[in-house]
Write a protein that holds these residues in place. Structure first.
Motif, short mmCIF file in Angstrom:
data_model
loop_
_atom_site.label_atom_id
_atom_site.label_comp_id
_atom_site.label_asym_id
_atom_site.label_seq_id
_atom_site.Cartn_x
_atom_site.Cartn_y
_atom_site.Cartn_z
N MET A 116 0.82 -1.20 0.00
CA MET A 116 0.00 0.00 0.00
C MET A 116 0.86 1.26 0.00
N VAL A 117 1.92 1.25 0.83
CA VAL A 117 2.79 2.41 0.92
C VAL A 117 3.52 2.63 -0.41
N LEU A 118 4.08 1.56 -0.97
CA LEU A 118 4.81 1.69 -2.24
C LEU A 118 3.88 2.15 -3.36
N TRP A 119 2.69 1.60 -3.39
CA TRP A 119 1.72 2.01 -4.42
C TRP A 119 1.40 3.50 -4.29
N SER A 120 1.12 3.92 -3.07
CA SER A 120 0.74 5.32 -2.84
C SER A 120 1.88 6.26 -3.20
N LEU A 121 3.10 5.91 -2.81
CA LEU A 121 4.23 6.78 -3.09
C LEU A 121 4.50 6.93 -4.59
N ASN A 122 4.09 5.95 -5.37
CA ASN A 122 4.34 5.99 -6.81
C ASN A 122 3.11 6.43 -7.61
N HIS A 123 2.06 6.88 -6.90
CA HIS A 123 0.85 7.34 -7.59
C HIS A 123 0.42 8.67 -6.95
N PRO A 124 0.78 9.77 -7.56
CA PRO A 124 0.47 11.10 -7.01
C PRO A 124 -1.02 11.31 -6.73
N LEU A 130 -5.14 11.01 -0.17
CA LEU A 130 -4.83 10.84 1.25
C LEU A 130 -4.70 12.19 1.95
N LEU A 131 -4.03 13.12 1.29
CA LEU A 131 -3.87 14.44 1.87
C LEU A 131 -5.21 15.13 2.06
N LYS A 132 -6.10 14.94 1.10
CA LYS A 132 -7.43 15.53 1.20
C LYS A 132 -8.22 14.89 2.35
N GLN A 133 -8.04 13.58 2.55
CA GLN A 133 -8.76 12.86 3.59
C GLN A 133 -8.29 13.25 4.98
N PHE A 134 -6.98 13.37 5.17
CA PHE A 134 -6.42 13.60 6.50
C PHE A 134 -6.15 15.08 6.77
N ASP A 140 1.41 17.72 10.03
CA ASP A 140 2.27 18.66 10.74
C ASP A 140 2.24 18.47 12.25
N SER A 141 1.06 18.17 12.80
CA SER A 141 0.99 18.14 14.27
C SER A 141 0.05 17.10 14.86
N SER A 142 -1.09 16.86 14.25
CA SER A 142 -2.11 16.03 14.87
C SER A 142 -1.63 14.61 15.14
N PHE A 143 -0.88 14.04 14.20
CA PHE A 143 -0.41 12.67 14.37
C PHE A 143 0.46 12.56 15.62
N ALA A 144 1.41 13.47 15.77
CA ALA A 144 2.30 13.43 16.93
C ALA A 144 1.58 13.85 18.21
N ASP A 145 0.68 14.82 18.10
CA ASP A 145 -0.01 15.31 19.30
C ASP A 145 -0.91 14.26 19.92
N ALA A 196 1.73 5.71 4.47
CA ALA A 196 1.99 6.32 3.16
C ALA A 196 1.95 7.83 3.25
N LEU A 197 0.98 8.37 3.96
CA LEU A 197 0.85 9.82 4.07
C LEU A 197 2.06 10.44 4.75
N MET A 198 2.47 9.88 5.88
CA MET A 198 3.59 10.45 6.63
C MET A 198 4.91 10.27 5.90
N ILE A 199 5.15 9.08 5.37
CA ILE A 199 6.41 8.83 4.66
C ILE A 199 6.48 9.67 3.40
N GLY A 200 5.37 9.77 2.68
CA GLY A 200 5.34 10.53 1.44
C GLY A 200 5.50 12.02 1.64
N ASN A 201 5.30 12.50 2.87
CA ASN A 201 5.45 13.93 3.15
C ASN A 201 6.65 14.22 4.04
N GLY A 202 7.64 13.35 3.99
CA GLY A 202 8.90 13.59 4.68
C GLY A 202 8.85 13.44 6.19
N LYS A 203 7.88 12.71 6.70
CA LYS A 203 7.75 12.53 8.15
C LYS A 203 7.97 11.07 8.57
#
Length: 331
Positions: A116-124, A130-134, A140-145, A196-203
């Motif tokens: 799932m992660v590899l698929w997402s990272l290779n499909h913009p 995912l970005l729209k959903q989350f 930036d903050s909610s996941f860690a908070d 996928a969301l966190m890895i794809g956005n440098g987190k």
């Protein structure tokens, strides 16, 4: 031995014993009679099993003897020896015996998340969805908070009860199959999307630093509970040489035994999630703690559990008197 004649000779005693077992309040004389009839019925059961093992008769008598034994002797008093036996034999042996169910589920789930992660990272387009959903704030903050916005002790309790609720759902409704698949699907997909969301956005460092310390043991417990549920379903579908009732009883007792163990394991996972995951320790230290606990669990199963399993433990009650005597079956 003429089984029919034997049954006719003792049926009245068994009926009387059944009546006494069902009686709510027994006099002193009735209690003595119950104990005497219980001992006789146990002897009758032994005779029938050894000479004319009629399955229906043995099943009836074994149930009657077990009920009478409980009524005559009451519940077993609590001792630390019982706890020690459970922790060193029953629980690890049950986990080891079911390894061919939960290990493939664990490996398959982790592989699915990776795909799932590899698929997402290779499909913009998937990443945009995912970005729209989350939302960007989640990255930036909610996941860690989420791991630091609550008092640790209350957060540990909340996490523990939620995780055990999911595990209990998978076990309790396992015979219906679909609830287990739903629990597994929901957790695997949710984790894959967040990864996928966190890895794809440098987190990636934040994601792995906050998920791995507690997540390895927590997800393993979930895989085990799903495996137990699926094993119950398959036992109902294909009981093998056992009767369906007997097969479900045996696997059900093992499921309860392991389920009790999962309470403790998930509590440990919740404590790690509340106190270690959000702690100021370096990421390497937090992950190392999670790995140490997870490898300790695997050693518990595959070293201690294997030893207990080879010694005859299965995760079921070890005493035949506690299980209820079993009817003979064809090989």
């Amino acid at each position: 031995m003429d089984l029919d004649a034997y049954l006719d000779a003792h049926r009245a005693e068994w009926n009387r014993l059944d009546d006494l077992v069902r009686t709510r309040r027994l006099s002193g004389a009735e209690s003595d009679e119950l104990l005497d009839l219980y001992q006789r019925a146990a002897t009758h059961l032994s005779v029938i099993r050894s000479t004319s093992p009629d399955a229906q008769t043995v099943e009836y008598l074994s149930t009657l003897v077990a009920r009478a034994r409980f009524r005559a002797q009451g519940s077993r008093p609590f001792t630390w020896a019982i706890v020690a036996t459970y922790l060193t034999r029953t629980l690890p042996a049950g986990l080891y015996r079911l390894r061919w169910w939960w290990v493939p589920i664990m490996v398959g789930s982790v592989a699915t998340i990776a795909v799932m992660v590899l698929w997402s990272l290779n499909h913009p387009t998937t990443m945009a969805w995912l970005l729209k959903q989350f939302g960007q704030r989640y990255i930036d903050s909610s996941f860690a908070d989420y791991y630091s916005n609550h008092q640790a002790q209350y957060f540990a309790f909340q996490v523990w009860t939620n995780n055990f609720r999911l595990a209990l759902l998978a076990i309790a409704f396992g015979v219906f199959f679909f609830p287990v698949v739903y629990v597994l699907y929901e957790n695997v997909v949710s984790l894959g999307q967040v990864a996928a969301l966190m890895i794809g956005n440098g987190k990636a460092d934040i994601f792995f630093g906050l998920i791995l310390p507690h997540g390895m043991l927590e997800m393993t417990c979930l895989f085990i509970s799903c495996a137990i549920g699926l094993k119950l379903f398959w036992t109902w579908v294909a009981p093998g040489h056992r009767t369906r009732t007997r097969a479900l009883a045996e696997e059900g007792r093992t499921a309860i035994s392991i389920g009790i163990g999962l309470i403790g394991l998930l509590l440990l996972s919740g404590v790690i999630e509340a106190f270690v995951t959000p702690s100021p320790l370096p990421t390497v230290a937090r992950i190392s703690i999670g790995l140490a606990v997870w490898f300790g669990f695997l050693a518990y199963v595959f070293i201690l559990g294997r030893k207990a399993y080879l010694d005859g433990a299965t995760g079921d009650l070890e005493s035949e008197a506690d299980r209820g005597y079993e009817a003979p079956v064809a090989a």
